[in-house]
Design an enzyme around this catalytic site. Structure first.
Site, PDB file in Angstrom:
ATOM      1  N   LYS A  66       0.791  -1.236   0.000  1.00  0.00           N
ATOM      2  CA  LYS A  66       0.000   0.000   0.000  1.00  0.00           C
ATOM      3  C   LYS A  66       0.824   1.287   0.000  1.00  0.00           C
ATOM      4  CE  LYS A  66      -3.299  -1.282  -0.693  1.00  0.00           C
ATOM      5  NZ  LYS A  66      -3.498  -2.091  -1.966  1.00  0.00           N
ATOM      6  N   GLY A  68       1.717   2.594  -2.974  1.00  0.00           N
ATOM      7  CA  GLY A  68       1.512   3.191  -4.300  1.00  0.00           C
ATOM      8  C   GLY A  68       2.167   2.384  -5.409  1.00  0.00           C
ATOM      9  N   THR A  70       0.998   0.131  -7.265  1.00  0.00           N
ATOM     10  CA  THR A  70       0.149  -0.060  -8.452  1.00  0.00           C
ATOM     11  C   THR A  70       0.426   1.019  -9.490  1.00  0.00           C
ATOM     12  OG1 THR A  70      -1.520  -1.082  -7.053  1.00  0.00           O
ATOM     13  CG2 THR A  70      -2.253  -0.332  -9.221  1.00  0.00           C
ATOM     14  N   TRP A  71       0.699   2.198  -9.011  1.00  0.00           N
ATOM     15  CA  TRP A  71       1.035   3.312  -9.908  1.00  0.00           C
ATOM     16  C   TRP A  71       2.295   2.952 -10.716  1.00  0.00           C
ATOM     17  CZ3 TRP A  71       1.602   8.911  -7.533  1.00  0.00           C
ATOM     18  CH2 TRP A  71       1.419   9.859  -8.543  1.00  0.00           C
ATOM     19  N   HIS A 141       7.087  -8.016  -2.552  1.00  0.00           N
ATOM     20  CA  HIS A 141       7.003  -7.327  -1.253  1.00  0.00           C
ATOM     21  C   HIS A 141       8.085  -7.863  -0.313  1.00  0.00           C
ATOM     22  CE1 HIS A 141       3.419  -5.150  -2.191  1.00  0.00           C
ATOM     23  NE2 HIS A 141       2.623  -6.200  -2.225  1.00  0.00           N
ATOM     24  N   SER A 171      -4.394   3.024   4.293  1.00  0.00           N
ATOM     25  CA  SER A 171      -4.644   2.345   3.015  1.00  0.00           C
ATOM     26  C   SER A 171      -4.733   0.829   3.228  1.00  0.00           C
ATOM     27  CB  SER A 171      -3.512   2.690   2.040  1.00  0.00           C
ATOM     28  OG  SER A 171      -3.750   2.131   0.786  1.00  0.00           O
ATOM     29  N   TYR A 224       6.117   8.070  -2.556  1.00  0.00           N
ATOM     30  CA  TYR A 224       4.784   8.329  -3.125  1.00  0.00           C
ATOM     31  C   TYR A 224       4.489   9.832  -3.166  1.00  0.00           C
ATOM     32  CZ  TYR A 224      -0.334   7.933  -3.613  1.00  0.00           C
ATOM     33  OH  TYR A 224      -1.638   8.036  -4.038  1.00  0.00           O
ATOM     34  N   ARG A 287      -8.252   3.575  -4.268  1.00  0.00           N
ATOM     35  CA  ARG A 287      -9.221   4.041  -3.276  1.00  0.00           C
ATOM     36  C   ARG A 287      -9.365   5.556  -3.412  1.00  0.00           C
ATOM     37  NH1 ARG A 287      -9.315   5.593   2.123  1.00  0.00           N
ATOM     38  NH2 ARG A 287      -7.054   5.764   2.030  1.00  0.00           N
ATOM     39  N   GLY A 289      -6.194   7.691  -3.379  1.00  0.00           N
ATOM     40  CA  GLY A 289      -4.965   8.152  -4.035  1.00  0.00           C
ATOM     41  C   GLY A 289      -4.502   9.530  -3.589  1.00  0.00           C
TER      42      GLY A 289
HETATM   43  P1  A3P Z   1      -5.088   4.814  -0.925  1.00  0.00           P
HETATM   44  O1  A3P Z   1      -5.641   3.596  -0.273  1.00  0.00           O
HETATM   45  O2  A3P Z   1      -4.563   5.797   0.070  1.00  0.00           O
HETATM   46  O3  A3P Z   1      -6.043   5.434  -1.889  1.00  0.00           O
HETATM   47  P2  A3P Z   1      -0.398  -0.297  -3.658  1.00  0.00           P
HETATM   48  O4  A3P Z   1      -0.543   0.063  -5.087  1.00  0.00           O
HETATM   49  O5  A3P Z   1       1.029  -0.395  -3.242  1.00  0.00           O
HETATM   50  O6  A3P Z   1      -1.238  -1.425  -3.276  1.00  0.00           O
HETATM   51  O7  A3P Z   1      -0.935   0.994  -2.885  1.00  0.00           O
HETATM   52  C1  A3P Z   1      -2.263   1.361  -3.028  1.00  0.00           C
HETATM   53  C2  A3P Z   1      -2.387   2.863  -2.846  1.00  0.00           C
HETATM   54  O8  A3P Z   1      -1.899   3.516  -4.019  1.00  0.00           O
HETATM   55  C3  A3P Z   1      -3.838   3.274  -2.687  1.00  0.00           C
HETATM   56  O9  A3P Z   1      -3.835   4.385  -1.792  1.00  0.00           O
HETATM   57  C4  A3P Z   1      -4.204   3.670  -4.095  1.00  0.00           C
HETATM   58  O10 A3P Z   1      -5.308   4.525  -4.197  1.00  0.00           O
HETATM   59  C5  A3P Z   1      -2.929   4.331  -4.571  1.00  0.00           C
HETATM   60  N1  A3P Z   1      -2.803   4.331  -6.030  1.00  0.00           N
HETATM   61  C6  A3P Z   1      -3.012   3.304  -6.870  1.00  0.00           C
HETATM   62  N2  A3P Z   1      -2.834   3.694  -8.150  1.00  0.00           N
HETATM   63  C7  A3P Z   1      -2.504   5.008  -8.108  1.00  0.00           C
HETATM   64  C8  A3P Z   1      -2.216   5.994  -9.113  1.00  0.00           C
HETATM   65  N3  A3P Z   1      -2.237   5.698 -10.394  1.00  0.00           N
HETATM   66  N4  A3P Z   1      -1.914   7.227  -8.707  1.00  0.00           N
HETATM   67  C9  A3P Z   1      -1.892   7.556  -7.400  1.00  0.00           C
HETATM   68  N5  A3P Z   1      -2.176   6.683  -6.405  1.00  0.00           N
HETATM   69  C10 A3P Z   1      -2.471   5.424  -6.746  1.00  0.00           C
END
Ligand code: A3P
Length: 331
Positions: A66, A68, A70-71, A141, A171, A224, A287, A289
């Site tokens: 968590k 970020g 995924t970004w 991870h 998150s 992030y 969620r 972001g």
């Molecule tokens: P929040 O739960 O605070 O919204 P991971 O990708 O490591 O699982 O982390 C998830 C977090 O990254 C979530 O935070 C999610 O919303 C955020 N996230 C995923 N894709 C993103 C993007 N393209 N840009 C910014 N934040 C992103």
């Protein structure tokens, strides 16, 4: 602890003496070599550590949960497949000739960078990745100390991302609560005690941070918050680190838009799909972001407590998270 696993057999035997905790509601955690793992992940971590053979061309995205990632699972494949960087000459001559790389309408970013432990070696402890074409884009991870030796010893690149632990906790709580039910204060206590998947968070961060200081050409350490405040600058830095510098302003802007939270969150696949490996809905990866959403969930006391842990753990490391503790001065 000795012989916590047997690497000669194809399935790893978990030593029954490993420290155990039931936490975050009903999740069973095991502690191995200083870190906590949800029980179903530990054998896969051991298998990945023993069997994975890195190549020099591999790109490994490493993170605590968590933060970020995924970004970056979206950004890294875009950089690697960008026309100007893939062409290798960086002059962008053929920029309009091919169709633009945009796999996101059909794929969640998880598909583009498969996970070593929660996916590949969980499905098959003897997974053979030799047939996968280079550059292989993979994620993990696993803490730095647990990484397969070949990742550390080869010339493959590691991209690490971290985030303010308060936002990480919030998150993570939301994410896990899509599958379990655990009151915030109970989860908070576990997080602060380091009991969460791949925790303790601060030890995870410090492992990669220290190594990135020693080998900046090997590990790029990203935050992030910096990606949020300067996405184009951070994407350029990442592209250069990966040996694929992006020179065209338009291309960087387009890449940042393609991978943006707003765009990805609203794509049909991410609104309705489910991760086939872990069972989480794709929408739970997008969620809010935001930086600082913890303010909507943590009390002042919780904030102080976690900031204090962060301050103590990171002291002397040269690393800071946005966790300034205001000490009241004389009036
Ligand atoms: P929040 O739960 O605070 O919204 P991971 O990708 O490591 O699982 O982390 C998830 C977090 O990254 C979530 O935070 C999610 O919303 C955020 N996230 C995923 N894709 C993103 C993007 N393209 N840009 C910014 N934040 C992103």
């Amino acid at each position: 602890m000795e012989s916590s696993s047997s690497s000669s057999s194809s399935t790893f035997q978990i030593d029954a003496r490993l420290p155990k905790e039931i936490s975050w509601g009903t999740i069973e955690f095991l502690q191995w070599e200083g870190f906590w793992y949800a029980k179903p992940h530990l054998a896969a971590v051991m298998a990945a550590r023993s069997h994975f053979k890195a190549r020099d061309e591999d790109v490994i995205l490493a993170s605590s949960m968590k933060t970020g990632s995924t970004w970056l699972k979206a950004i890294i494949p875009c950089i690697i497949n960008s026309k100007t960087s893939a062409a290798g000459d960086g002059n962008g001559d053929n920029i309009d000739e091919e169709e633009d790389y945009d796999p996101f309408v059909e794929h969640h970013p998880n598909d583009l960078m498969p996970a070593l432990e929660t996916q590949i070696f969980r499905q098959d402890p003897n997974a053979d990745l030799s047939g996968m074409p280079s550059p292989r884009l993979l994620r993990t991870h696993m803490p730095y100390s647990i990484l397969p030796e070949s990742i550390k010893d080869s010339a493959c690149k590691i991209v690490y991302i971290t985030r303010d632990p308060k936002d990480v906790f919030v998150s993570l709580w939301h994410f896990l609560n899509t599958r379990i039910s655990c009151p915030l204060h109970e989860a908070f206590e576990s997080f602060c005690n380091g009991v969460h998947p791949f925790g303790p968070f601060h030890d995870h961060v410090l492992g990669y941070w220290k190594e990135s200081l020693k080998r900046p050409e090997k590990i790029l350490f990203l935050k992030y918050e910096e990606l949020k405040s300067d996405p184009t600058g951070q994407v350029r830095k990442l592209a250069s680190f990966l040996g694929r510098p992006l020179v065209q302003v338009d291309e960087v802007d387009k890449l940042v838009w393609k991978c943006s939270f707003e765009r990805l969150k609203n794509l049909e696949i991410n609104r309705t799909g489910v991760d086939p490996h872990l069972g989480f809905t794709y929408k739970s990866y997008f969620r809010v972001g935001l930086v600082g959403d913890w303010k909507n969930h943590l009390s002042a006391e919780m904030r102080k407590h976690l900031d204090k842990i962060t301050q103590t753990k990171l002291e002397g490391s040269g690393l800071s998270h946005s966790c300034k503790i205001k000490i009241p001065g004389p009036r």
